[in-house]
Design an enzyme around this catalytic site. Sequence first.
Site, PDB file in Angstrom:
ATOM      1  CD1 TRP A 110     138.869  78.191 164.992  1.00  0.00           C
ATOM      2  CD2 TRP A 110     137.667  79.480 166.368  1.00  0.00           C
ATOM      3  NE1 TRP A 110     139.720  79.125 165.524  1.00  0.00           N
ATOM      4  CE2 TRP A 110     139.009  79.940 166.374  1.00  0.00           C
ATOM      5  CE3 TRP A 110     136.731  80.137 167.168  1.00  0.00           C
ATOM      6  CZ2 TRP A 110     139.424  81.019 167.138  1.00  0.00           C
ATOM      7  CZ3 TRP A 110     137.143  81.219 167.937  1.00  0.00           C
ATOM      8  CH2 TRP A 110     138.475  81.646 167.906  1.00  0.00           C
ATOM      9  CB  ILE A 111     133.743  72.486 167.077  1.00  0.00           C
ATOM     10  CG1 ILE A 111     135.161  72.064 166.670  1.00  0.00           C
ATOM     11  CG2 ILE A 111     132.701  71.461 166.647  1.00  0.00           C
ATOM     12  CD1 ILE A 111     135.407  72.042 165.175  1.00  0.00           C
ATOM     13  CD  GLU A 156     130.028  76.192 156.642  1.00  0.00           C
ATOM     14  OE1 GLU A 156     130.009  75.836 155.457  1.00  0.00           O
ATOM     15  OE2 GLU A 156     129.192  75.833 157.483  1.00  0.00           O
ATOM     16  CD  GLN A 189     124.098 106.147 160.633  1.00  0.00           C
ATOM     17  OE1 GLN A 189     124.845 105.399 161.241  1.00  0.00           O
ATOM     18  NE2 GLN A 189     124.139 107.459 160.770  1.00  0.00           N
ATOM     19  CB  SER A 194     142.362  79.731 155.631  1.00  0.00           C
ATOM     20  OG  SER A 194     141.496  80.715 156.176  1.00  0.00           O
ATOM     21  N   PRO A 223     143.406  74.638 165.972  1.00  0.00           N
ATOM     22  CG  PRO A 223     143.832  74.341 168.265  1.00  0.00           C
ATOM     23  CD  PRO A 223     143.437  73.593 167.030  1.00  0.00           C
TER      24      PRO A 223
END
Length: 390
Positions: free
Chosen positions: A164-165, A370, A343, A140, A136
Amino acid sequence: MPDRAPQQVERPLPTEEARELIGLVRDIAEREIVPRAAEEEEAGLFPRELFTLLSESGLLGLPYDGEYGGGDQPYEVYLQVLEELAAARLTVGLGVSVHSLACHALAGYGTKEQLTEQLPAMLGGGLLGAYCLSEPASGSDAASLRTKAVRDGDDWVISGTKAWITHGGVADFYTVLARTGEEGSRGITAFLVPGDAPGLAAAAPEKKMGMKGSPTAQLHFDGVRVSDDRRVGQEGQGFSIALAALDAGRLGIAACAVGVAQAALDTARGYATGREQFGRPIADFQGLRFLIADMATRVEAGRALYLAAARLRDAGRPFSRQAAMAKLFCTDAAMSVTTDAVQVLGGYGYTADFPAERYMREAKVLQIVEGTNQIQRMVIARHLLGPESR
Protein backbone atom coordinates in the site's frame (compact mmCIF):
# COMPACT_ATOMS: atom_id res chain seq x y z
CA MET A 1 -24.39 24.51 -16.69
CA PRO A 2 -21.52 25.14 -14.23
CA ASP A 3 -20.12 22.07 -12.49
CA ARG A 4 -18.28 23.91 -9.77
CA ALA A 5 -18.93 27.38 -8.33
CA PRO A 6 -15.95 29.53 -7.30
CA GLN A 7 -14.65 28.76 -3.83
CA GLN A 8 -15.84 30.99 -1.02
CA VAL A 9 -13.26 30.00 1.59
CA GLU A 10 -12.29 32.65 4.11
CA ARG A 11 -8.88 31.49 5.29
CA PRO A 12 -7.49 32.55 8.68
CA LEU A 13 -3.95 33.15 7.43
CA PRO A 14 -1.41 34.57 9.90
CA THR A 15 0.81 36.62 7.55
CA GLU A 16 0.83 38.45 4.24
CA GLU A 17 3.39 35.90 3.03
CA ALA A 18 0.89 33.13 3.74
CA ARG A 19 -1.81 34.96 1.79
CA GLU A 20 0.54 35.31 -1.18
CA LEU A 21 1.40 31.63 -0.89
CA ILE A 22 -2.27 30.60 -1.07
CA GLY A 23 -2.64 32.89 -4.08
CA LEU A 24 0.26 31.12 -5.80
CA VAL A 25 -1.24 27.71 -5.04
CA ARG A 26 -4.65 28.70 -6.39
CA ASP A 27 -3.04 30.03 -9.56
CA ILE A 28 -1.12 26.78 -10.11
CA ALA A 29 -4.25 24.77 -9.35
CA GLU A 30 -6.43 26.62 -11.82
CA ARG A 31 -3.82 26.71 -14.60
CA GLU A 32 -2.04 23.38 -14.25
CA ILE A 33 -4.08 20.94 -12.14
CA VAL A 34 -7.85 21.38 -12.53
CA PRO A 35 -8.01 21.38 -16.37
CA ARG A 36 -6.30 17.96 -16.55
CA ALA A 37 -7.61 16.31 -13.41
CA ALA A 38 -10.67 14.44 -14.66
CA GLU A 39 -9.08 13.14 -17.87
CA GLU A 40 -5.84 12.04 -16.22
CA GLU A 41 -7.60 10.37 -13.30
CA GLU A 42 -9.81 8.43 -15.68
CA ALA A 43 -6.76 7.33 -17.66
CA GLY A 44 -4.76 6.52 -14.52
CA LEU A 45 -1.97 8.95 -15.41
CA PHE A 46 0.41 10.05 -12.67
CA PRO A 47 1.28 13.76 -13.06
CA ARG A 48 4.99 13.49 -12.24
CA GLU A 49 5.76 16.82 -13.93
CA LEU A 50 3.31 18.59 -11.61
CA PHE A 51 5.36 17.50 -8.60
CA THR A 52 8.47 18.85 -10.31
CA LEU A 53 6.65 22.15 -10.77
CA LEU A 54 5.54 22.16 -7.13
CA SER A 55 9.11 21.48 -6.04
CA GLU A 56 10.43 24.33 -8.20
CA SER A 57 7.75 26.57 -6.68
CA GLY A 58 8.88 25.71 -3.15
CA LEU A 59 5.72 23.79 -2.26
CA LEU A 60 7.20 20.38 -1.38
CA GLY A 61 9.07 21.51 1.73
CA LEU A 62 6.78 24.09 3.27
CA PRO A 63 6.77 22.96 6.94
CA TYR A 64 10.53 22.37 7.09
CA ASP A 65 13.58 24.42 8.02
CA GLY A 66 14.62 27.06 5.51
CA GLU A 67 18.27 26.30 6.24
CA TYR A 68 17.85 23.04 4.32
CA GLY A 69 15.59 24.28 1.55
CA GLY A 70 12.27 24.23 3.39
CA GLY A 71 9.64 26.94 3.47
CA ASP A 72 9.68 27.76 7.21
CA GLN A 73 5.87 27.74 7.20
CA PRO A 74 3.78 26.81 10.24
CA TYR A 75 1.61 23.75 9.96
CA GLU A 76 -1.57 25.82 9.92
CA VAL A 77 -0.40 27.36 6.63
CA TYR A 78 1.05 24.18 5.13
CA LEU A 79 -2.20 22.29 5.75
CA GLN A 80 -4.27 24.95 4.03
CA VAL A 81 -1.98 24.62 1.01
CA LEU A 82 -2.68 20.88 1.06
CA GLU A 83 -6.41 21.59 1.21
CA GLU A 84 -6.22 23.83 -1.85
CA LEU A 85 -4.24 21.22 -3.80
CA ALA A 86 -6.59 18.38 -2.80
CA ALA A 87 -9.61 20.44 -3.84
CA ALA A 88 -8.03 20.70 -7.28
CA ARG A 89 -7.01 17.02 -7.44
CA LEU A 90 -6.60 14.61 -4.55
CA THR A 91 -3.76 12.75 -6.29
CA VAL A 92 -1.71 15.95 -6.03
CA GLY A 93 -2.75 17.05 -2.54
CA LEU A 94 -2.30 13.61 -1.03
CA GLY A 95 0.94 13.20 -2.95
CA VAL A 96 2.38 16.33 -1.35
CA SER A 97 1.26 15.08 2.07
CA VAL A 98 2.96 11.71 1.48
CA HIS A 99 6.14 13.41 0.31
CA SER A 100 6.16 15.55 3.46
CA LEU A 101 5.64 12.38 5.52
CA ALA A 102 8.61 10.75 3.78
CA CYS A 103 10.81 13.76 4.70
CA HIS A 104 9.68 13.82 8.33
CA ALA A 105 12.07 11.19 9.70
CA LEU A 106 15.23 12.72 8.30
CA ALA A 107 14.17 16.30 9.07
CA GLY A 108 13.35 15.43 12.68
CA TYR A 109 15.94 12.79 13.56
CA GLY A 110 18.78 13.09 11.06
CA THR A 111 22.34 14.02 11.96
CA LYS A 112 23.77 17.38 10.93
CA GLU A 113 25.67 15.66 8.14
CA GLN A 114 22.54 13.88 6.89
CA LEU A 115 20.52 17.08 6.96
CA THR A 116 23.16 18.97 5.03
CA GLU A 117 23.81 16.26 2.46
CA GLN A 118 20.35 14.78 1.91
CA LEU A 119 17.53 17.08 2.96
CA PRO A 120 17.88 20.00 0.48
CA ALA A 121 17.37 17.71 -2.51
CA MET A 122 14.37 16.10 -0.81
CA LEU A 123 12.71 19.42 0.03
CA GLY A 124 13.37 21.44 -3.10
CA GLY A 125 15.53 19.50 -5.50
CA GLY A 126 12.79 17.96 -7.61
CA LEU A 127 12.78 14.63 -5.78
CA LEU A 128 9.61 12.80 -4.78
CA GLY A 129 9.37 10.61 -1.69
CA ALA A 130 7.31 7.72 -0.34
CA TYR A 131 6.75 6.25 3.11
CA CYS A 132 7.10 2.51 3.71
CA LEU A 133 5.54 1.24 6.94
CA SER A 134 2.63 -1.07 6.00
CA GLU A 135 3.12 -4.66 4.87
CA PRO A 136 0.81 -7.34 3.43
CA ALA A 137 0.23 -8.82 6.92
CA SER A 138 1.00 -5.70 8.94
CA GLY A 139 -1.37 -2.76 8.45
CA SER A 140 -2.93 -1.32 11.57
CA ASP A 141 -0.64 -3.50 13.71
CA ALA A 142 2.49 -1.76 12.45
CA ALA A 143 4.68 -3.03 15.31
CA SER A 144 4.43 -6.55 13.88
CA LEU A 145 6.20 -5.70 10.61
CA ARG A 146 8.47 -8.38 9.16
CA THR A 147 10.78 -6.58 6.71
CA LYS A 148 14.30 -7.07 8.07
CA ALA A 149 17.50 -5.07 7.95
CA VAL A 150 20.64 -7.05 8.84
CA ARG A 151 23.97 -5.37 9.63
CA ASP A 152 26.81 -6.29 7.29
CA GLY A 153 29.94 -4.32 8.11
CA ASP A 154 29.24 -0.64 7.40
CA ASP A 155 26.07 -1.52 5.48
CA TRP A 156 22.56 -2.79 6.13
CA VAL A 157 20.88 -5.39 3.93
CA ILE A 158 17.09 -5.01 3.71
CA SER A 159 14.76 -7.85 2.72
CA GLY A 160 10.98 -8.05 2.76
CA THR A 161 7.83 -6.61 1.22
CA LYS A 162 6.02 -3.36 1.87
CA ALA A 163 2.40 -2.84 0.82
CA TRP A 164 0.00 0.00 0.00
CA ILE A 165 2.85 2.37 -0.81
CA THR A 166 1.71 5.63 -2.37
CA HIS A 167 4.22 6.58 -5.11
CA GLY A 168 5.46 2.99 -5.07
CA GLY A 169 7.60 2.52 -8.18
CA VAL A 170 7.82 6.24 -9.06
CA ALA A 171 9.42 7.75 -5.94
CA ASP A 172 13.03 8.91 -5.89
CA PHE A 173 13.49 7.89 -2.26
CA TYR A 174 11.71 5.78 0.34
CA THR A 175 11.63 6.15 4.11
CA VAL A 176 11.58 2.51 5.16
CA LEU A 177 10.81 1.01 8.57
CA ALA A 178 12.51 -2.37 9.03
CA ARG A 179 13.16 -4.80 11.86
CA THR A 180 16.73 -4.75 13.15
CA GLY A 181 16.19 -6.37 16.54
CA GLU A 182 13.66 -8.01 18.83
CA GLU A 183 9.98 -8.54 18.10
CA GLY A 184 7.61 -5.68 18.76
CA SER A 185 7.99 -1.94 18.56
CA ARG A 186 11.48 -1.73 20.11
CA GLY A 187 13.21 -3.65 17.33
CA ILE A 188 12.40 -1.32 14.43
CA THR A 189 14.76 1.13 12.70
CA ALA A 190 14.25 3.76 9.98
CA PHE A 191 16.27 3.92 6.75
CA LEU A 192 16.40 6.23 3.75
CA VAL A 193 16.52 4.07 0.60
CA PRO A 194 17.18 5.46 -2.90
CA GLY A 195 14.47 4.68 -5.43
CA ASP A 196 16.98 3.13 -7.82
CA ALA A 197 18.71 0.89 -5.24
CA PRO A 198 19.67 -2.54 -6.66
CA GLY A 199 17.31 -5.22 -5.42
CA LEU A 200 14.35 -2.83 -5.01
CA ALA A 201 11.38 -3.55 -7.29
CA ALA A 202 7.78 -2.41 -7.42
CA ALA A 203 4.84 -4.66 -8.24
CA ALA A 204 2.13 -3.57 -10.66
CA PRO A 205 0.05 -0.74 -9.17
CA GLU A 206 -3.14 -1.71 -7.35
CA LYS A 207 -6.40 -1.22 -9.25
CA LYS A 208 -8.31 1.16 -7.01
CA MET A 209 -11.82 2.57 -6.72
CA GLY A 210 -10.51 6.13 -6.81
CA MET A 211 -7.26 8.07 -7.04
CA LYS A 212 -6.43 6.10 -10.15
CA GLY A 213 -3.74 8.59 -11.09
CA SER A 214 -1.81 7.96 -7.87
CA PRO A 215 0.21 4.72 -8.03
CA THR A 216 -0.19 2.46 -4.99
CA ALA A 217 2.01 -0.60 -5.10
CA GLN A 218 3.86 -3.26 -3.17
CA LEU A 219 7.62 -2.84 -2.92
CA HIS A 220 9.93 -5.85 -2.79
CA PHE A 221 13.31 -5.52 -1.07
CA ASP A 222 15.57 -8.35 -2.20
CA GLY A 223 18.83 -7.83 -0.37
CA VAL A 224 18.77 -4.05 -0.82
CA ARG A 225 22.06 -2.71 0.52
CA VAL A 226 22.30 0.75 2.11
CA SER A 227 25.19 2.26 4.03
CA ASP A 228 24.87 3.03 7.73
CA ASP A 229 24.84 6.75 6.98
CA ARG A 230 21.36 6.21 5.54
CA ARG A 231 20.06 4.92 8.85
CA VAL A 232 17.82 7.61 10.39
CA GLY A 233 17.89 7.95 14.17
CA GLN A 234 19.17 5.30 16.54
CA GLU A 235 18.79 1.56 16.12
CA GLY A 236 15.44 0.57 17.59
CA GLN A 237 14.07 4.13 17.43
CA GLY A 238 12.12 3.59 14.23
CA PHE A 239 8.71 2.93 15.71
CA SER A 240 8.66 6.14 17.74
CA ILE A 241 9.85 8.00 14.63
CA ALA A 242 7.00 6.41 12.67
CA LEU A 243 4.38 7.37 15.26
CA ALA A 244 5.57 10.98 15.31
CA ALA A 245 5.37 11.10 11.53
CA LEU A 246 1.87 9.60 11.53
CA ASP A 247 0.55 12.23 13.94
CA ALA A 248 1.65 14.93 11.49
CA GLY A 249 0.52 12.87 8.49
CA ARG A 250 -2.98 12.44 9.89
CA LEU A 251 -3.36 16.21 9.85
CA GLY A 252 -2.35 16.12 6.19
CA ILE A 253 -5.07 13.58 5.46
CA ALA A 254 -7.59 15.71 7.37
CA ALA A 255 -6.70 18.76 5.29
CA CYS A 256 -6.95 16.78 2.06
CA ALA A 257 -10.37 15.48 3.13
CA VAL A 258 -11.62 19.00 3.71
CA GLY A 259 -10.29 19.95 0.27
CA VAL A 260 -12.24 17.16 -1.41
CA ALA A 261 -15.35 18.05 0.59
CA GLN A 262 -14.98 21.72 -0.36
CA ALA A 263 -14.71 20.79 -4.04
CA ALA A 264 -17.85 18.66 -3.75
CA LEU A 265 -19.68 21.49 -2.01
CA ASP A 266 -18.62 23.93 -4.74
CA THR A 267 -19.87 21.51 -7.39
CA ALA A 268 -23.22 21.09 -5.64
CA ARG A 269 -23.66 24.85 -5.25
CA GLY A 270 -22.81 25.49 -8.88
CA TYR A 271 -25.27 22.87 -10.07
CA ALA A 272 -28.06 23.95 -7.72
CA THR A 273 -27.95 27.57 -8.85
CA GLY A 274 -27.85 26.67 -12.55
CA ARG A 275 -30.33 23.79 -12.70
CA GLU A 276 -34.03 24.71 -13.08
CA GLN A 277 -37.07 22.59 -12.31
CA PHE A 278 -40.70 23.68 -12.12
CA GLY A 279 -39.71 27.06 -13.48
CA ARG A 280 -37.10 28.03 -10.90
CA PRO A 281 -33.58 27.06 -9.75
CA ILE A 282 -33.51 23.95 -7.60
CA ALA A 283 -31.51 26.05 -5.12
CA ASP A 284 -34.87 27.65 -4.19
CA PHE A 285 -36.24 24.39 -2.76
CA GLN A 286 -35.96 24.15 1.01
CA GLY A 287 -35.00 20.47 1.11
CA LEU A 288 -31.97 21.10 -1.07
CA ARG A 289 -31.09 24.36 0.69
CA PHE A 290 -30.97 22.55 4.03
CA LEU A 291 -28.87 19.75 2.52
CA ILE A 292 -26.27 22.19 1.21
CA ALA A 293 -26.31 24.09 4.51
CA ASP A 294 -25.44 20.87 6.34
CA MET A 295 -22.68 20.13 3.83
CA ALA A 296 -21.14 23.56 4.31
CA THR A 297 -21.30 23.21 8.10
CA ARG A 298 -19.40 19.92 7.99
CA VAL A 299 -16.72 21.46 5.79
CA GLU A 300 -16.26 24.46 8.08
CA ALA A 301 -16.23 22.29 11.20
CA GLY A 302 -13.59 20.00 9.71
CA ARG A 303 -11.41 22.93 8.72
CA ALA A 304 -11.64 24.43 12.21
CA LEU A 305 -10.73 21.10 13.81
CA TYR A 306 -7.61 20.43 11.74
CA LEU A 307 -6.44 24.03 12.16
CA ALA A 308 -6.88 23.84 15.94
CA ALA A 309 -4.70 20.70 16.00
CA ALA A 310 -2.14 22.36 13.71
CA ARG A 311 -1.84 25.34 16.02
CA LEU A 312 -1.12 23.02 18.93
CA ARG A 313 1.65 21.43 16.89
CA ASP A 314 3.04 24.83 15.91
CA ALA A 315 3.08 25.83 19.59
CA GLY A 316 5.08 22.72 20.50
CA ARG A 317 2.23 21.22 22.51
CA PRO A 318 0.96 17.61 22.38
CA PHE A 319 -1.48 17.12 19.51
CA SER A 320 -1.76 13.37 18.97
CA ARG A 321 -5.35 13.12 20.25
CA GLN A 322 -6.42 16.16 18.26
CA ALA A 323 -4.72 14.81 15.11
CA ALA A 324 -6.69 11.57 15.44
CA MET A 325 -9.90 13.53 15.99
CA ALA A 326 -9.22 15.70 12.96
CA LYS A 327 -8.45 12.70 10.74
CA LEU A 328 -11.58 10.90 11.95
CA PHE A 329 -14.00 13.81 11.67
CA CYS A 330 -12.71 15.35 8.45
CA THR A 331 -12.63 12.10 6.50
CA ASP A 332 -16.08 11.03 7.72
CA ALA A 333 -17.32 14.52 6.81
CA ALA A 334 -15.79 14.21 3.34
CA MET A 335 -17.57 10.91 2.77
CA SER A 336 -20.87 12.45 3.85
CA VAL A 337 -20.47 15.69 1.89
CA THR A 338 -19.40 13.98 -1.33
CA THR A 339 -22.29 11.53 -1.11
CA ASP A 340 -24.70 14.43 -0.62
CA ALA A 341 -23.16 16.23 -3.60
CA VAL A 342 -24.00 13.26 -5.81
CA GLN A 343 -27.56 13.41 -4.48
CA VAL A 344 -27.85 17.14 -5.25
CA LEU A 345 -26.89 16.47 -8.86
CA GLY A 346 -29.29 13.53 -9.10
CA GLY A 347 -28.74 11.40 -12.19
CA TYR A 348 -25.98 13.71 -13.40
CA GLY A 349 -24.13 13.13 -10.13
CA TYR A 350 -23.87 9.44 -10.97
CA THR A 351 -22.18 10.13 -14.30
CA ALA A 352 -18.57 11.01 -15.05
CA ASP A 353 -19.73 14.17 -16.85
CA PHE A 354 -19.52 15.90 -13.46
CA PRO A 355 -16.78 15.44 -10.85
CA ALA A 356 -19.14 14.60 -7.95
CA GLU A 357 -18.87 10.83 -8.43
CA ARG A 358 -15.06 11.06 -8.50
CA TYR A 359 -15.03 13.03 -5.26
CA MET A 360 -17.21 10.39 -3.61
CA ARG A 361 -14.90 7.56 -4.73
CA GLU A 362 -11.85 9.49 -3.59
CA ALA A 363 -13.30 10.38 -0.18
CA LYS A 364 -13.60 6.71 0.73
CA VAL A 365 -9.86 6.06 0.72
CA LEU A 366 -9.29 8.90 3.17
CA GLN A 367 -11.22 6.96 5.82
CA ILE A 368 -8.68 4.14 5.40
CA VAL A 369 -5.18 5.56 4.84
CA GLU A 370 -2.73 6.44 7.65
CA GLY A 371 -4.76 4.52 10.18
CA THR A 372 -8.37 3.55 9.53
CA ASN A 373 -11.01 5.59 11.29
CA GLN A 374 -11.58 2.66 13.64
CA ILE A 375 -7.93 2.99 14.68
CA GLN A 376 -8.42 6.73 15.19
CA ARG A 377 -11.27 5.98 17.60
CA MET A 378 -8.97 3.64 19.52
CA VAL A 379 -6.29 6.35 19.72
CA ILE A 380 -8.78 8.94 20.95
CA ALA A 381 -10.28 6.58 23.52
CA ARG A 382 -6.85 5.68 24.90
CA HIS A 383 -6.07 9.36 25.42
CA LEU A 384 -9.38 9.87 27.22
CA LEU A 385 -9.74 6.59 29.13
CA GLY A 386 -6.29 5.02 29.25
CA PRO A 387 -5.23 1.72 27.65
CA GLU A 388 -7.63 -1.18 27.46
CA SER A 389 -7.49 -3.68 30.30
CA ARG A 390 -6.34 -7.19 29.39
